[in-house]
Design an enzyme around this catalytic site. Structure first.
Site, PDB file in Angstrom:
ATOM      1  N   GLY A 241      -8.916  -1.526  10.217  1.00  0.00           N
ATOM      2  CA  GLY A 241     -10.072  -1.685   9.334  1.00  0.00           C
ATOM      3  C   GLY A 241     -10.141  -3.100   8.805  1.00  0.00           C
ATOM      4  N   PHE A 242      -9.033  -3.555   8.228  1.00  0.00           N
ATOM      5  CA  PHE A 242      -8.912  -4.939   7.742  1.00  0.00           C
ATOM      6  C   PHE A 242      -9.940  -5.258   6.673  1.00  0.00           C
ATOM      7  CE2 PHE A 242      -8.078  -4.643  12.353  1.00  0.00           C
ATOM      8  CZ  PHE A 242      -6.692  -4.631  12.279  1.00  0.00           C
ATOM      9  N   GLY A 469      -3.025   2.472  10.640  1.00  0.00           N
ATOM     10  CA  GLY A 469      -2.062   1.793  11.481  1.00  0.00           C
ATOM     11  C   GLY A 469      -1.019   1.072  10.652  1.00  0.00           C
ATOM     12  N   ARG A 647      10.642  -3.535  -2.836  1.00  0.00           N
ATOM     13  CA  ARG A 647      11.321  -2.594  -1.956  1.00  0.00           C
ATOM     14  C   ARG A 647      10.552  -2.461  -0.639  1.00  0.00           C
ATOM     15  NH1 ARG A 647      12.526   3.725  -1.748  1.00  0.00           N
ATOM     16  NH2 ARG A 647      14.174   3.382  -0.237  1.00  0.00           N
ATOM     17  N   ILE A 648      11.251  -2.608   0.457  1.00  0.00           N
ATOM     18  CA  ILE A 648      10.664  -2.379   1.775  1.00  0.00           C
ATOM     19  C   ILE A 648      10.957  -0.925   2.137  1.00  0.00           C
ATOM     20  CG2 ILE A 648      10.806  -3.020   4.220  1.00  0.00           C
ATOM     21  CD1 ILE A 648       9.513  -5.199   2.409  1.00  0.00           C
ATOM     22  N   ASN A 650      10.289   0.750   4.878  1.00  0.00           N
ATOM     23  CA  ASN A 650      10.672   1.011   6.266  1.00  0.00           C
ATOM     24  C   ASN A 650      10.697  -0.344   6.964  1.00  0.00           C
ATOM     25  OD1 ASN A 650      10.315   1.386   9.130  1.00  0.00           O
ATOM     26  ND2 ASN A 650       9.656   3.492   8.751  1.00  0.00           N
ATOM     27  N   THR A 653       8.235  -0.603  10.171  1.00  0.00           N
ATOM     28  CA  THR A 653       6.788  -0.732   9.961  1.00  0.00           C
ATOM     29  C   THR A 653       6.481  -2.006   9.172  1.00  0.00           C
ATOM     30  OG1 THR A 653       6.927   0.724   8.033  1.00  0.00           O
ATOM     31  CG2 THR A 653       6.289   1.738  10.111  1.00  0.00           C
ATOM     32  N   GLY A 721       2.849  -4.789  -2.015  1.00  0.00           N
ATOM     33  CA  GLY A 721       2.093  -4.641  -0.768  1.00  0.00           C
ATOM     34  C   GLY A 721       2.426  -5.744   0.214  1.00  0.00           C
ATOM     35  N   GLU A 724      -1.339  -7.448   3.458  1.00  0.00           N
ATOM     36  CA  GLU A 724      -2.166  -8.648   3.393  1.00  0.00           C
ATOM     37  C   GLU A 724      -1.353  -9.880   3.001  1.00  0.00           C
ATOM     38  OE1 GLU A 724      -6.368  -7.422   1.887  1.00  0.00           O
ATOM     39  OE2 GLU A 724      -4.913  -5.997   1.121  1.00  0.00           O
TER      40      GLU A 724
END
Ligand code: MOS
Length: 758
Positions: A241-242, A469, A647-648, A650, A653, A721, A724
């Site tokens: 989507g972006f 995605g 925190r990451i 995963n 991904t 996040g 982006e």
């Protein structure tokens, strides 16, 4: 463990393969336009071939005579239906509400037929006659109107400033002033834009790829003056989507109306070509930077001015100055954003909408300053690093920008760089190395989730979030597995349907933080119920304990001393086969009606500079370019990025997201631009043949370093996040590397071979 699945460090989550990986690679994942429906009719849009004027007449006769044609929706047919509302819709333009043409390729009709082919054939036969007016499509075109963003656009709320910029700039021993330009860019998600609509009595179902299921539901209900509960929106998966699938578009109501008139399902898949004009885009910008500094590199004055193109009818602004004015410890700051209104459709969000263009200017200017001062560009950032944002002096919840630089510089072998422009070569190839900062505000929004744990350890997570995605299904599932002490393969995740509890727009990179915080809360409620049952039992192994001392692990409740009770036994105490909890997560300081707004599809996202502390994720990106000294061909053999983003969840991904960001950053730097004809304000390149994007051969070595960053203040999930973050700064890193390779400073994107030819 492969490079694709980096070994998690400290607080990082496991690199679980995507929960939907198999479905996706086997074609089992259903996208909105794949959902099978019987008796389906097909709609094709008819769009204008002028950018400004009036439709004098439109001739449907030949179209109607085409075998298979069922209906044509056009002017005069939208009676009783409200125009889109700017904000929840990307534009307030209701293209069929009147005959004014505001932009090239504006929707004039929807032709519906038994087959897609018949609809397409008939749509081509529609003839319009116009009263044409001369359009202004560019910054420089006669007839554009320039207005301040402040007071006119939704953003900015302010033009951030601090101290006395003019005085500080004037007295600065070193001064830099430069102008930068960024082009129009068009979203090209792999999944085309589409709407499928059908009515069941007074209930409307919309299958449409969207980044905001509830947002679309609320907006369509408003347009049709319906109860939102009578509208259902479904998009089990979204093929990218972006930003383009964030706000709703005028198409949806038109297709829904056609379905109502025909009393049968109608599907409209918009062609790639028509997407260039019926969907939004990234607005082009012009920017001016002024920096005053001391000879040792300390910035004392910083000014950032931006001009952004928008439409005649909506004042969309990204105003990236909100971020750039808070990027370093500048001393005094001034900023301003102006909107230039032209005969184009309204622009909208594109991945890191404010940061991508505005950080390009700042990070290019810093490289120019470093050269002016004879300083290493990394050291210049270090000298200006700060633990407080300079506008209101707020501390950051966490900021590890220089740690990112140090790790990326080392992985890149930055110290081997000879800073003199044009000094590094390999045969015919000029080598250039450049770097830049990536930054993205950490956003958070209210979210809800329902989680069910069964006695056998099976978990179901439900949330109407959107899987674009990004991996949101996977990380939401991981959060539940972790909290409920089950293995990841026991978890099922349902998303993509307004029948599920609402989640915010998948935009502003808020979803992992927001949705995971809601899932976390629902899981904690489940834990609480189980813990209370276990301690309240008369003679169980955990009887009489303090619930706060219990944890849930490997299918059992465990106490600190090792006493344990298996889940089925705890469920037996409850007399239930499953425990289900619904949770509402409201971010700190969120409005009291945040959840109510969420149900209505109204966004209350906060973060970045707002609140007591400023919240940002950071990264450092290093790029090597090679420019052929004979042909001027530009190649990018290496991209290295190091990121600190809380925190990451995963590492697999996350790496994938950031790698995609770096590649898009390269794409924007070297390839992408939507060309608008000066004379007609029409889009020239409107497909993937002429709108350039990189192919596999353009992408060589891409390295992503995930720093460990523990931030308990940013939000309950500790997550910033990253969607982006990766594509911010890359443009500047490429431009800076190009300068290093050639001594030529290019302040306009994209950078192409022709810019090196005198
Ligand atoms: Mo993103 S451009 O906020 O969808």
């Amino acid at each position: 463990m492969s490079t694709a699945a980096p070994q998690p460090k400290a607080n990082q989550g496991q690199p679980e393969p995507r929960i939907d990986a198999r479905l996706k690679v086997t074609g089992g994942a259903r996208y909105a336009a794949d959902i099978p429906l019987s008796n389906l009719a097909y709609g094709v849009l008819v769009t204008s071939d002028i950018a400004r004027g009036q439709v004098r007449s439109i001739d449907f006769e030949a179209a109607k005579a085409t075998p298979g044609v069922l209906d044509i929706v056009s002017y005069g047919d939208m009676t009783g239906i409200e125009k889109p509302q700017f904000g929840s819709a990307y534009t307030s333009l209701g293209p069929l509400h009147d005959r004014t043409i505001w932009h090239d390729g504006q929707i004039m009709a929807l032709v519906v037929a038994d087959t897609f082919e018949a609809a397409q054939d008939a749509a081509r036969k529609v003839k319009a006659e116009y009263e044409e007016q001369h359009p202004s499509g560019h910054f420089g075109s006669a007839g554009t109107e320039t207005i301040p963003a402040k007071g006119h656009a939704q953003r900015p709320k302010e033009n951030p400033s601090a101290g006395d910029f003019d005085g500080a700039f004037q007295s600065a021993p070193v001064k830099l002033e430069a102008e930068y330009r960024t082009p129009t860019q068009t979203h090209n998600p792999i999944e085309l834009f589409s709407t499928t609509a059908y009515w069941t009595g007074k209930q409307l179902t919309i299958c449409e790829p969207t980044q905001s299921l509830y947002g679309l539901r609320g907006e369509i209900a408003r347009q049709f003056r319906m109860d939102p509960a009578d509208v259902r929106v479904i998009a089990p998966y979204v093929g990218g989507g972006f930003g383009s699938k964030g706000p709703s578009t005028p198409r949806t109501a038109i297709v829904a109306l056609a379905a109502r008139r025909l009393n049968r399902p109608v599907r409209c898949v918009v062609s790639r070509e028509q997407a260039y004009t019926t969907m939004p885009y990234r607005a082009p910008t012009r920017q001016r930077i002024r920096i005053g500094a001391t000879p040792d590199g300390k910035i004392t004055a910083f000014s950032h001015e931006g001009w952004e193109l928008t439409s005649r009818i909506d004042n969309y602004a990204v105003a990236g100055t909100e971020t750039t004015t808070r990027l370093y410890g500048y001393g005094s700051v001034a900023s301003d954003v102006q909107l230039v209104k032209a005969d184009r459709q309204t622009p909208a969000y594109m991945r890191s909408p404010p940061e991508v263009p505005y950080v390009f200017a700042v990070e290019s200017a810093l490289d120019e300053l470093a050269y002016k001062l004879g300083m290493d560009p990394v050291e210049l950032r270090r000298v200006n690093d700060t633990d407080r944002e300079p506008i209101h002096g707020k501390p950051f919840t966490s900021r590890h920008l220089m740690a990112c630089y140090d790790q990326a510089a080392q992985a890149f072998n930055w110290s081997a760089r000879n800073p003199k422009p044009g000094s590094m070569r390999h045969g015919d190839w000029l080598i250039g190395m450049g770097c830049a900062t990536a930054v993205y505000p950490t956003h958070i929004a209210p979210a809800t989730a329902r989680v069910r744990l069964r006695a056998d350890g099976d978990v179901l997570v439900q949330s109407a979030s959107q899987e674009l995605g990004t991996g949101i299904r996977t990380v939401a599932g991981q959060m539940a597995a972790e909290q409920l002490g089950v293995s990841f393969d026991k978890v099922k995740v349902e998303m993509g349907d307004t029948e599920l509890p609402p989640a915010p727009v998948s935009g502003g990179s808020n979803s992992t933080a927001s949705v995971c915080s809601a899932v976390l809360k629902a899981c904690q409620q489940i834990q609480e119920r189980l813990f209370r049952a276990a301690v309240a039992s008369n003679n169980g192994p955990l009887a009489g304990r303090n619930p706060a001392d219990l944890a849930i692990r490997n299918g059992a409740l465990v106490a600190k001393d090792g006493a344990a009770q298996k889940l089925p036994d705890v469920f037996a105490l409850l007399g239930a086969g499953a425990v289900e909890e619904y949770a509402e997560f409201i971010p700190d300081g969120g409005p009291h009606d945040a959840v109510q707004k969420l149900y209505q599809g109204k966004l209350t996202m906060t973060g970045g500079p707002e609140g007591k502390k400023a919240k940002y994720a950071y990264g450092a990106e290093f790029v090597e370019v090679r420019i052929n000294s004979r042909t001027r061909e530009i190649r990018i053999p290496r991209l290295v990025g190091a990121f600190a983003a809380g925190r990451i969840m995963n590492t697999r991904t996350a790496r994938s997201q950031l790698m995609g960001g770096l590649i898009w950053g390269m794409s924007a730097a070297l390839f992408e631009a939507t060309e608008i004809d000066e004379r007609t304000a029409r889009t020239i390149n409107r497909d993937l043949q002429d709108y350039f994007v990189p192919v596999n051969a353009d992408v060589q070595q891409v390295e992503v370093i995930l720093l460990t960053e523990v931030d308990h203040e940013v939000n309950p999930a500790g997550v910033k996040g990253i969607g982006e973050l990766g594509n911010v700064g890359t443009n500047a890193a490429v431009a800076n590397a190009v300068f290093h390779a050639t001594g030529k400073r290019l302040r306009q994107l994209p950078i192409r071979l022709e810019h090196f030819v005198a």
